[in-house]
Scaffold this active site. Structure first.
Site, PDB file in Angstrom:
ATOM      1  CG  HIS A   1      -0.591   3.851   4.560  1.00 50.78           C
ATOM      2  ND1 HIS A   1      -1.856   3.445   4.982  1.00 50.78           N
ATOM      3  CD2 HIS A   1      -0.038   2.794   3.927  1.00 50.78           C
ATOM      4  CE1 HIS A   1      -2.048   2.187   4.606  1.00 50.78           C
ATOM      5  NE2 HIS A   1      -0.957   1.782   3.967  1.00 50.78           N
TER       6      HIS A   1
ATOM      7  CB  SER B   1      -0.932   0.018   1.221  1.00 52.28           C
ATOM      8  OG  SER B   1      -0.199  -0.170   2.420  1.00 52.28           O
TER       9      SER B   1
ATOM     10  CG  ASP C   1      -3.472   5.557   7.036  1.00 53.04           C
ATOM     11  OD1 ASP C   1      -2.287   5.265   7.305  1.00 53.04           O
ATOM     12  OD2 ASP C   1      -4.053   5.116   6.032  1.00 53.04           O
TER      13      ASP C   1
END
Length: 361
Positions: free
Chosen positions: A329, A37, A326
């Protein structure tokens, strides 16, 4: 009347200058991105049952379109910034490209998938992801398409000058940390050794299919991200167990990269010490313009990390102040700082060369 005829000519000339400038700025033919991600630019949007998606607000709030794109970020991520550095558009998500549209593969494609790991199955809590083994398989399919389009020698020549970016491994360590079964089967060092052995085999497959120039990002200090800090009951300190595994993996990765450089034909690489730079940022945030290194910008609960960044979550007004977007990340600003170091960095953070040097090899 003169003005009317002048304006289009001026615009055409201006557009030509811009296009020439862009063409001159292009440093490599293509970028192929593999990973999780941290560099996913939307592949998971196309996975029907995956929970690991970022196609909803408040993700993308600082992206040029102000909309969520599937990037786990408030804006652009490392894949975007690296593409900019070498004068290319961001490589599109593999799942967004028609297999028949081989022209879309010419400047590269992204295989990265949120939740992906070196091992298959790191996504079991999130439903669905594309593990690295499958990502490499998807690239091998693209390699075949490029051979059809360019011929074997033409494809190999193009790929030999292209960048192969690999950012992965965090989810494997998260998986181990959260699984008593995995912990019973192997020690942390044995698990990390297996990660390194698996990625070694996959790198050999990429080499067989034309890859020559690799950009590797080591794993950062995972124990210092918000989702790990909140597990400490007494304070917000880093989780040292996760950090030690990251360090051990990075050491093993460096070892196999040096081995492959000796044993495989014409391989060059740039290894980025994500751990060292992120640790420095966390220890000396003011040097980099940050004021918040523990809490996530977007989320709810303790350190904004007990509930993920969802539409119901709150988010900080100044994202530039925060290292983390978040619970997992980095913010767009952090990603930009990391890529600046990847591209131009000193030997302190990039070994044996930075990406600017790699593209000239």
């Amino acid at each position: 009347m003169g003005n009317k005829s002048f304006l289009p000519s001026f615009l055409v000339g201006f557009a030509l200058v811009l296009s020439l400038k862009f063409a001159n700025a292009q440093m490599v033919p293509a970028i192929f991105v593999f990973g999780d991600s941290l560099v996913d630019v939307g592949n998971n949007n196309y996975l029907p049952v995956s929970v690991a998606k970022a196609d909803f607000p408040h993700n993308g709030i600082d992206f040029p379109t102000k909309k969520a794109t599937g990037r786990f970020s408030n804006g652009k991520n490392a894949a975007d910034f690296l593409a900019q550095k070498v004068g290319l558009p961001t490589s599109p998500p593999y799942l967004s490209v028609s297999p028949q549209n081989t022209s879309s593969f010419m400047t590269g494609v992204s295989f990265a998938s949120g939740g992906a790991g070196i091992f298959n199955g790191t996504d079991r809590t999130l439903g669905q992801a594309i593990p690295l083994t499958k990502q490499v398989g998807n690239y091998e399919s693209v390699y075949g398409k490029l051979i059809q389009r360019l011929g074997l020698s033409g494809a190999q020549k193009r790929l030999s000058k292209s960048l192969f970016v690999i950012v992965i491994g965090s989810n494997d360590i998260f998986d181990y940390s959260g699984s008593s079964d995995l912990q019973k089967k192997s020690t942390p060092q044995q698990y990390v050794d297996s990660m390194v052995l698996t990625i070694k085999g996959l790198l050999k497959r990429l080499h067989t299919s034309g890859a020559r120039k690799f950009v590797f990002a080591g794993i950062g200090p995972l124990g210092c991200i918000p989702s790990q800090r909140i597990k400490n009951q007494t304070d917000h300190g880093c989780n040292e167990g996760s950090n030690l595994m990251a360090v051990a993996y990075n050491k093993g990765l460096n070892s196999i990269l040096q081995e492959l450089k000796s044993n495989l034909n014409a391989i060059s690489y740039s290894y980025f010490d994500t751990y060292a730079l992120m640790h420095n940022i966390i220890q000396n945030p003011a040097t980099y313009g940050f004021t918040e290194v523990e809490a996530a910008c977007c989320g709810r609960g303790k350190l904004n990390a007990q509930i993920p960044c969802l539409p119901i979550s709150k988010y900080c007004s100044n994202r530039r102040d925060h290292v983390f977007w978040d619970l997992y990340h980095p913010t767009e600003t952090t990603a930009s700082i990391l890529v600046d170091a990847i591209f131009n960095g000193p030997l302190q953070y990039t070994f044996p060369m930075n990406v600017r040097q790699l593209v000239t090899v």
